[in-house]
Design a protein around this motif. Structure first.
Motif, PDB file in Angstrom:
ATOM      1  N   THR A  73     -21.329   1.973   7.648  1.00 19.03           N
ATOM      2  CA  THR A  73     -22.454   1.670   8.534  1.00 19.03           C
ATOM      3  C   THR A  73     -21.988   1.746   9.984  1.00 19.03           C
ATOM      4  O   THR A  73     -21.142   0.966  10.413  1.00 19.03           O
ATOM      5  CB  THR A  73     -23.031   0.274   8.247  1.00 19.03           C
ATOM      6  N   GLN A  74     -22.531   2.689  10.732  1.00 16.19           N
ATOM      7  CA  GLN A  74     -22.118   2.875  12.119  1.00 16.19           C
ATOM      8  C   GLN A  74     -22.799   1.875  13.044  1.00 16.19           C
ATOM      9  O   GLN A  74     -23.764   1.216  12.676  1.00 16.19           O
ATOM     10  CB  GLN A  74     -22.416   4.313  12.554  1.00 16.19           C
ATOM     11  N   ARG A  75     -22.276   1.781  14.265  1.00 21.71           N
ATOM     12  CA  ARG A  75     -22.818   0.830  15.246  1.00 21.71           C
ATOM     13  C   ARG A  75     -24.309   1.053  15.485  1.00 21.71           C
ATOM     14  O   ARG A  75     -25.071   0.112  15.657  1.00 21.71           O
ATOM     15  CB  ARG A  75     -22.083   0.968  16.587  1.00 21.71           C
ATOM     16  N   ALA A  76     -24.698   2.320  15.523  1.00 24.17           N
ATOM     17  CA  ALA A  76     -26.097   2.643  15.809  1.00 24.17           C
ATOM     18  C   ALA A  76     -26.998   2.421  14.603  1.00 24.17           C
ATOM     19  O   ALA A  76     -28.218   2.587  14.702  1.00 24.17           O
ATOM     20  CB  ALA A  76     -26.210   4.089  16.278  1.00 24.17           C
ATOM     21  N   GLY A  77     -26.415   2.048  13.451  1.00 21.27           N
ATOM     22  CA  GLY A  77     -27.207   1.743  12.267  1.00 21.27           C
ATOM     23  C   GLY A  77     -27.218   2.812  11.207  1.00 21.27           C
ATOM     24  O   GLY A  77     -27.689   2.575  10.092  1.00 21.27           O
ATOM     25  N   GLY A  78     -26.727   4.013  11.531  1.00 20.09           N
ATOM     26  CA  GLY A  78     -26.680   5.084  10.541  1.00 20.09           C
ATOM     27  C   GLY A  78     -25.744   4.730   9.400  1.00 20.09           C
ATOM     28  O   GLY A  78     -24.686   4.128   9.619  1.00 20.09           O
ATOM     29  N   GLN A  79     -26.139   5.092   8.175  1.00 14.63           N
ATOM     30  CA  GLN A  79     -25.321   4.793   7.006  1.00 14.63           C
ATOM     31  C   GLN A  79     -24.936   6.082   6.281  1.00 14.63           C
ATOM     32  O   GLN A  79     -25.722   7.024   6.201  1.00 14.63           O
ATOM     33  CB  GLN A  79     -26.054   3.856   6.045  1.00 14.63           C
ATOM     34  N   TYR A  80     -23.718   6.086   5.743  1.00 14.36           N
ATOM     35  CA  TYR A  80     -23.204   7.234   5.000  1.00 14.36           C
ATOM     36  C   TYR A  80     -22.584   6.744   3.705  1.00 14.36           C
ATOM     37  O   TYR A  80     -21.812   5.782   3.702  1.00 14.36           O
ATOM     38  CB  TYR A  80     -22.146   7.978   5.817  1.00 14.36           C
ATOM     39  N   LEU A  81     -22.933   7.411   2.605  1.00 12.77           N
ATOM     40  CA  LEU A  81     -22.285   7.137   1.329  1.00 12.77           C
ATOM     41  C   LEU A  81     -21.077   8.057   1.229  1.00 12.77           C
ATOM     42  O   LEU A  81     -21.208   9.257   0.956  1.00 12.77           O
ATOM     43  CB  LEU A  81     -23.268   7.373   0.178  1.00 12.77           C
ATOM     44  N   LEU A  82     -19.898   7.498   1.466  1.00 12.55           N
ATOM     45  CA  LEU A  82     -18.707   8.323   1.615  1.00 12.55           C
ATOM     46  C   LEU A  82     -18.330   9.052   0.335  1.00 12.55           C
ATOM     47  O   LEU A  82     -17.732  10.135   0.387  1.00 12.55           O
ATOM     48  CB  LEU A  82     -17.525   7.465   2.092  1.00 12.55           C
ATOM     49  N   ARG A 178       3.061   6.387  16.796  1.00 14.99           N
ATOM     50  CA  ARG A 178       2.062   6.032  17.805  1.00 14.99           C
ATOM     51  C   ARG A 178       1.251   7.263  18.225  1.00 14.99           C
ATOM     52  O   ARG A 178       0.043   7.170  18.457  1.00 14.99           O
ATOM     53  CB  ARG A 178       2.721   5.367  19.018  1.00 14.99           C
ATOM     54  N   LEU A 179       1.918   8.427  18.318  1.00 12.34           N
ATOM     55  CA  LEU A 179       1.209   9.650  18.681  1.00 12.34           C
ATOM     56  C   LEU A 179       0.188  10.013  17.607  1.00 12.34           C
ATOM     57  O   LEU A 179      -0.928  10.439  17.925  1.00 12.34           O
ATOM     58  CB  LEU A 179       2.207  10.796  18.868  1.00 12.34           C
ATOM     59  N   GLU A 180       0.549   9.830  16.353  1.00 10.28           N
ATOM     60  CA  GLU A 180      -0.377  10.148  15.271  1.00 10.28           C
ATOM     61  C   GLU A 180      -1.627   9.261  15.344  1.00 10.28           C
ATOM     62  O   GLU A 180      -2.747   9.723  15.117  1.00 10.28           O
ATOM     63  CB  GLU A 180       0.334   9.967  13.931  1.00 10.28           C
ATOM     64  N   ILE A 181      -1.434   7.990  15.676  1.00  6.17           N
ATOM     65  CA  ILE A 181      -2.573   7.080  15.822  1.00  6.17           C
ATOM     66  C   ILE A 181      -3.417   7.475  17.039  1.00  6.17           C
ATOM     67  O   ILE A 181      -4.651   7.479  16.983  1.00  6.17           O
ATOM     68  CB  ILE A 181      -2.082   5.625  15.931  1.00  6.17           C
ATOM     69  N   ALA A 182      -2.757   7.828  18.140  1.00  5.14           N
ATOM     70  CA  ALA A 182      -3.484   8.277  19.332  1.00  5.14           C
ATOM     71  C   ALA A 182      -4.288   9.534  19.025  1.00  5.14           C
ATOM     72  O   ALA A 182      -5.431   9.685  19.480  1.00  5.14           O
ATOM     73  CB  ALA A 182      -2.503   8.539  20.480  1.00  5.14           C
ATOM     74  N   ARG A 183      -3.704  10.439  18.242  1.00  5.33           N
ATOM     75  CA  ARG A 183      -4.420  11.667  17.875  1.00  5.33           C
ATOM     76  C   ARG A 183      -5.671  11.343  17.068  1.00  5.33           C
ATOM     77  O   ARG A 183      -6.743  11.902  17.290  1.00  5.33           O
ATOM     78  CB  ARG A 183      -3.492  12.594  17.078  1.00  5.33           C
ATOM     79  N   ALA A 184      -5.537  10.402  16.127  1.00  7.88           N
ATOM     80  CA  ALA A 184      -6.698   9.998  15.334  1.00  7.88           C
ATOM     81  C   ALA A 184      -7.782   9.398  16.228  1.00  7.88           C
ATOM     82  O   ALA A 184      -8.977   9.646  16.029  1.00  7.88           O
ATOM     83  CB  ALA A 184      -6.275   8.999  14.260  1.00  7.88           C
ATOM     84  N   MET A 185      -7.368   8.602  17.224  1.00  6.32           N
ATOM     85  CA  MET A 185      -8.348   7.972  18.107  1.00  6.32           C
ATOM     86  C   MET A 185      -9.058   8.984  18.991  1.00  6.32           C
ATOM     87  O   MET A 185     -10.176   8.720  19.462  1.00  6.32           O
ATOM     88  CB  MET A 185      -7.672   6.893  18.953  1.00  6.32           C
ATOM     89  N   CYS A 186      -8.464  10.132  19.238  1.00  5.08           N
ATOM     90  CA  CYS A 186      -9.116  11.170  20.047  1.00  5.08           C
ATOM     91  C   CYS A 186     -10.351  11.748  19.362  1.00  5.08           C
ATOM     92  O   CYS A 186     -11.159  12.415  20.009  1.00  5.08           O
ATOM     93  CB  CYS A 186      -8.130  12.286  20.381  1.00  5.08           C
ATOM     94  N   THR A 187     -10.506  11.519  18.064  1.00  6.01           N
ATOM     95  CA  THR A 187     -11.696  11.995  17.363  1.00  6.01           C
ATOM     96  C   THR A 187     -12.860  11.019  17.506  1.00  6.01           C
ATOM     97  O   THR A 187     -13.945  11.278  16.984  1.00  6.01           O
ATOM     98  CB  THR A 187     -11.400  12.225  15.862  1.00  6.01           C
ATOM     99  N   GLY A 188     -12.631   9.880  18.169  1.00  2.00           N
ATOM    100  CA  GLY A 188     -13.695   8.910  18.403  1.00  2.00           C
ATOM    101  C   GLY A 188     -14.167   8.183  17.154  1.00  2.00           C
ATOM    102  O   GLY A 188     -15.372   8.007  16.959  1.00  2.00           O
ATOM    103  N   PRO A 189     -13.237   7.707  16.308  1.00  2.00           N
ATOM    104  CA  PRO A 189     -13.672   7.061  15.066  1.00  2.00           C
ATOM    105  C   PRO A 189     -14.233   5.673  15.299  1.00  2.00           C
ATOM    106  O   PRO A 189     -13.885   4.998  16.271  1.00  2.00           O
ATOM    107  CB  PRO A 189     -12.371   6.970  14.256  1.00  2.00           C
ATOM    108  N   GLU A 190     -15.097   5.240  14.377  1.00  3.60           N
ATOM    109  CA  GLU A 190     -15.510   3.842  14.345  1.00  3.60           C
ATOM    110  C   GLU A 190     -14.643   3.051  13.364  1.00  3.60           C
ATOM    111  O   GLU A 190     -14.504   1.837  13.500  1.00  3.60           O
ATOM    112  CB  GLU A 190     -16.988   3.728  13.972  1.00  3.60           C
ATOM    113  N   LEU A 191     -14.068   3.760  12.369  1.00  2.80           N
ATOM    114  CA  LEU A 191     -13.153   3.142  11.416  1.00  2.80           C
ATOM    115  C   LEU A 191     -11.870   3.972  11.382  1.00  2.80           C
ATOM    116  O   LEU A 191     -11.913   5.184  11.139  1.00  2.80           O
ATOM    117  CB  LEU A 191     -13.764   3.077  10.015  1.00  2.80           C
ATOM    118  N   LEU A 192     -10.743   3.319  11.637  1.00  2.00           N
ATOM    119  CA  LEU A 192      -9.436   3.972  11.634  1.00  2.00           C
ATOM    120  C   LEU A 192      -8.660   3.491  10.416  1.00  2.00           C
ATOM    121  O   LEU A 192      -8.412   2.297  10.264  1.00  2.00           O
ATOM    122  CB  LEU A 192      -8.684   3.618  12.923  1.00  2.00           C
ATOM    123  N   CYS A 193      -8.282   4.420   9.533  1.00  5.03           N
ATOM    124  CA  CYS A 193      -7.557   4.097   8.307  1.00  5.03           C
ATOM    125  C   CYS A 193      -6.098   4.531   8.454  1.00  5.03           C
ATOM    126  O   CYS A 193      -5.819   5.717   8.675  1.00  5.03           O
ATOM    127  CB  CYS A 193      -8.183   4.815   7.110  1.00  5.03           C
TER     128      CYS A 193
END
Length: 289
Positions: A73-82, A178-193
């Motif tokens: 469930t995203q911040r804006a309310g959209g839902q996805y069945l992963l 740390r670079l790998e985590i920064a790279r993941a954050m560049c995609t603008g995720p709401e959930l980081l695994c």
């Protein structure tokens, strides 16, 4: 969706319901349910073979579960069945990013270039998928400048800005994490695994990792779900801990609740129930310092 359901889900970003995963005759995950709250750092822990990575692979689209629902469930309310999406769609549409146990950087590219590669989708869209777009005209030029700025911000947060022009393969192991985590954050995720982000780190590198993850949670509001064996990391930064054993949940709560749960101690240390009390504080409390 009814307003009542929206209210119920307001604080939950990921809802895993009755998840099961069977490989032939092996039930790797058996009727697992848990929630990740928005803005929390949630740790998924358990002994080797407990099924943690299998859960991650179901959440991020590498496996299709045998049974169960995984609702984002995203911040804006959209839902996805992963469970119905491909791994690519889970990243792009549902805004779920992932790192792996084994570092997967482009070692021959610079540190900065690794973060630009992570943003290739929006750059290609801005180019109109044409050669003219790639020549630096119109919206592509603006998007390219924005991508570099995003990369610069994440290099600063990861304490890597001084290494921007160095090959990623030249970084220390902790810096590559740390670079790998920064790279993941560049995609603008709401959930980081994050799959075992502290694996192989020395104490100084673990502290830097903790600071980065706390900063991500506190400054961006991004929710984090991590698999981790390092109990000092788990107890230091987690808001919520879910414990697996043989593909089933045996404990679920705050770090203090979990580390004092006799079932958790028995699972990790292989002791009988009547011996558990003797080792609770000695073992897990000790590893939290």
């Amino acid at each position: 969706m009814t307003s009542g359901t929206q209210t119920m889900n307001k604080d939950t970003i990921l809802n895993v319901e009755h998840l099961s995963m069977r490989f032939g005759g092996l039930m790797a995950i058996n009727d697992l349910s848990f929630q990740v709250k928005r803005g929390d750092i949630t740790a998924l822990i358990g002994p080797n073979g407990a099924g943690k990575t299998t859960v991650f692979n179901c959440i991020t689209g590498f496996y299709k579960p045998t049974m169960g629902m995984i609702t984002m469930t995203q911040r804006a309310g959209g839902q996805y069945l992963l469970e119905r999406l491909s791994d690519f769609e889970i990243t792009k549409q549902a805004k779920v990013a992932r790192t792996f146990q084994n570092i997967r950087l482009f070692g021959g590219l610079t540190v900065l270039e690794n973060l630009l590669v992570a943003q290739h989708n929006k750059l290609m869209k801005a180019s109109g998928y044409t050669v003219m777009g790639l020549l630096g005209l119109g919206s592509y030029k603006r998007e390219a400048e924005a991508a570099i700025e995003t990369a610069r911000q994440w290099l600063e947060r990861a304490d890597l800005i001084d290494r921007a022009d160095d090959p990623a393969g030249d970084l220390s192991y902790g810096a590559q994490r740390r670079l790998e985590i920064a790279r993941a954050m560049c995609t603008g995720p709401e959930l980081l695994c994050l799959d075992e982000p502290a694996a192989g780190l020395n104490p100084k590198e673990s502290l830097a990792l903790n600071a980065l993850l706390n900063g991500i949670r506190d400054e961006t509001g991004t929710s984090i779900l991590l698999i981790e064996h390092d109990m000092s990391v788990v107890m230091e930064i987690s808001d919520h801990v879910v414990v697996l054993e043989y593909g089933q949940k045996i404990s679920d709560g705050t770090p203090d609740h979990v580390k004092n749960d006799p079932k958790v101690i028995a699972a990790y240390l292989g002791v009988e129930d009547d011996e558990v009390e003797e080792v609770i504080h000695e073992e897990l409390d000790g590893s939290a310092h």
